[in-house]
Design an enzyme around this catalytic site. Structure first.
Site, PDB file in Angstrom:
ATOM      1  N   ARG A  48       1.621  15.377 -19.190  1.00 41.09           N
ATOM      2  CA  ARG A  48       0.409  14.789 -18.593  1.00 41.09           C
ATOM      3  C   ARG A  48       0.604  14.182 -17.197  1.00 41.09           C
ATOM      4  O   ARG A  48      -0.375  13.753 -16.586  1.00 41.09           O
ATOM      5  CB  ARG A  48      -0.227  13.720 -19.491  1.00 41.09           C
ATOM      6  CG  ARG A  48      -0.846  14.251 -20.762  1.00 41.09           C
ATOM      7  CD  ARG A  48      -1.999  13.370 -21.230  1.00 41.09           C
ATOM      8  NE  ARG A  48      -1.581  12.033 -21.580  1.00 41.09           N
ATOM      9  CZ  ARG A  48      -2.431  11.028 -21.783  1.00 41.09           C
ATOM     10  NH1 ARG A  48      -3.742  11.214 -21.643  1.00 41.09           N
ATOM     11  NH2 ARG A  48      -1.989   9.830 -22.115  1.00 41.09           N
ATOM     12  N   ASP A  49       1.823  14.141 -16.682  1.00 42.40           N
ATOM     13  CA  ASP A  49       1.991  13.557 -15.347  1.00 42.40           C
ATOM     14  C   ASP A  49       3.125  14.251 -14.599  1.00 42.40           C
ATOM     15  O   ASP A  49       4.008  13.607 -14.038  1.00 42.40           O
ATOM     16  CB  ASP A  49       2.266  12.054 -15.459  1.00 42.40           C
ATOM     17  CG  ASP A  49       2.003  11.309 -14.149  1.00 42.40           C
ATOM     18  OD1 ASP A  49       1.276  11.864 -13.286  1.00 42.40           O
ATOM     19  OD2 ASP A  49       2.499  10.178 -13.995  1.00 42.40           O
ATOM     20  N   ILE A  50       3.076  15.584 -14.592  1.00 45.65           N
ATOM     21  CA  ILE A  50       4.067  16.350 -13.838  1.00 45.65           C
ATOM     22  C   ILE A  50       3.759  16.218 -12.346  1.00 45.65           C
ATOM     23  O   ILE A  50       2.667  16.565 -11.887  1.00 45.65           O
ATOM     24  CB  ILE A  50       4.047  17.835 -14.268  1.00 45.65           C
ATOM     25  CG1 ILE A  50       4.480  17.970 -15.726  1.00 45.65           C
ATOM     26  CG2 ILE A  50       4.943  18.666 -13.360  1.00 45.65           C
ATOM     27  CD1 ILE A  50       5.894  17.500 -16.015  1.00 45.65           C
ATOM     28  N   THR A  88      -2.047  11.752 -12.383  1.00 48.18           N
ATOM     29  CA  THR A  88      -2.093  11.396 -10.973  1.00 48.18           C
ATOM     30  C   THR A  88      -3.070  12.297 -10.241  1.00 48.18           C
ATOM     31  O   THR A  88      -3.007  13.529 -10.376  1.00 48.18           O
ATOM     32  CB  THR A  88      -0.689  11.527 -10.345  1.00 48.18           C
ATOM     33  OG1 THR A  88       0.231  10.699 -11.066  1.00 48.18           O
ATOM     34  CG2 THR A  88      -0.704  11.100  -8.876  1.00 48.18           C
TER      35      THR A  88
END
Length: 245
Positions: A48-50, A88
């Site tokens: 969910r936040d690569i 992000t």
């Protein structure tokens, strides 16, 4: 990790020009890490936040995916899960940002953005550039459409890269960022495309853009396909737009 984060190497905190060989190794290594999370682990995990800040590098510049604070387990037999949006701005897949529908293809989208950042040495969103270049994905797609895609390659490489290999990597990144999540490849397919020389016959379709013009949708967007989000950054309100399925 001894070499800190990929973000610091690409965006100036560490004065070190990454060679194409190192960049490709990071691209492939990150793809393999995501393949493990999505397909090879005992439980399916969506990060969910690569983003570049969450890819750490060891002393040989091998990448390690870090910061699992937003990660979610994905139940077997489920096509998607509905959840609050996390991640992000600039890396978030449109179907997730708009509808909260999370699949592993959200990580695939984020990975595609990271690949474009690695190739170009540019951040996904940069309001300081001309309007046509502020959104890295949109600019890369336009260059691809005009058969000028090598123009996005980081100038600090000074042409020291294999042309066909770079073109292949950019094509893969655009496949990962297609507007419909169903059209994006699985990460195991990405690894296969990166590590063999067989022809990629699939053509990328128009990707999902993140429009930083506060209400100026792209021409393929209908009102029901847009949502304004408030970014914690200086970019303020943005519109996330995607190709309707």
């Amino acid at each position: 990790m001894s070499q800190n984060s990929l973000h610091k190497h690409l965006f100036g905190e560490i004065q070190n020009v990454l060679s194409w060989e190192k960049r490709l190794g990071i691209i492939v290594g990150t793809a393999r890490g995501l393949t493990y999370l999505h397909e090879d682990s005992n439980v399916r995990i969506i990060h969910r936040d690569i983003k570049c800040g969450n890819i750490l590098l060891d002393d040989r510049f091998h990448p390690k995916i870090a910061d699992f604070g937003l990660a979610r387990f994905f139940p077997d037999g489920e096509t998607h899960v509905s959840t609050r949006v996390g991640g992000t701005i600039g890396y978030t897949a449109p179907e997730y940002a708009v509808h909260g529908q999370l699949t592993e293809k959200a990580d695939v989208y984020s990975y595609g953005i990271v690949v474009l950042e690695i190739v170009s040495g540019r951040k996904s969103v940069n309001a300081r550039l001309d309007a046509s270049m502020q959104l890295l994905l949109e600019w890369a797609w336009n260059q691809f459409q005009q058969d000028q895609v090598l123009d996005i390659v980081d100038s600090s490489l000074e042409g020291q890269y294999p042309r066909e290999q770079v073109l292949r990597v950019i094509r893969i990144a655009l496949l990962c960022t297609q507007g419909s999540w169903a059209l994006r490849p699985a990460m195991s397919e990405v690894v296969s495309m990166l590590t063999n020389n067989s022809e990629i016959t699939v053509q990328p379709t128009q990707p999902a853009f993140i429009d930083d013009s506060a209400g100026k949708p792209t021409d393929f967007t209908t009102p029901s396909d847009s949502v304004n989000l408030r970014s914690a950054s200086s970019h303020g309100s943005i519109t996330v737009s995607f190709v309707p399925r």
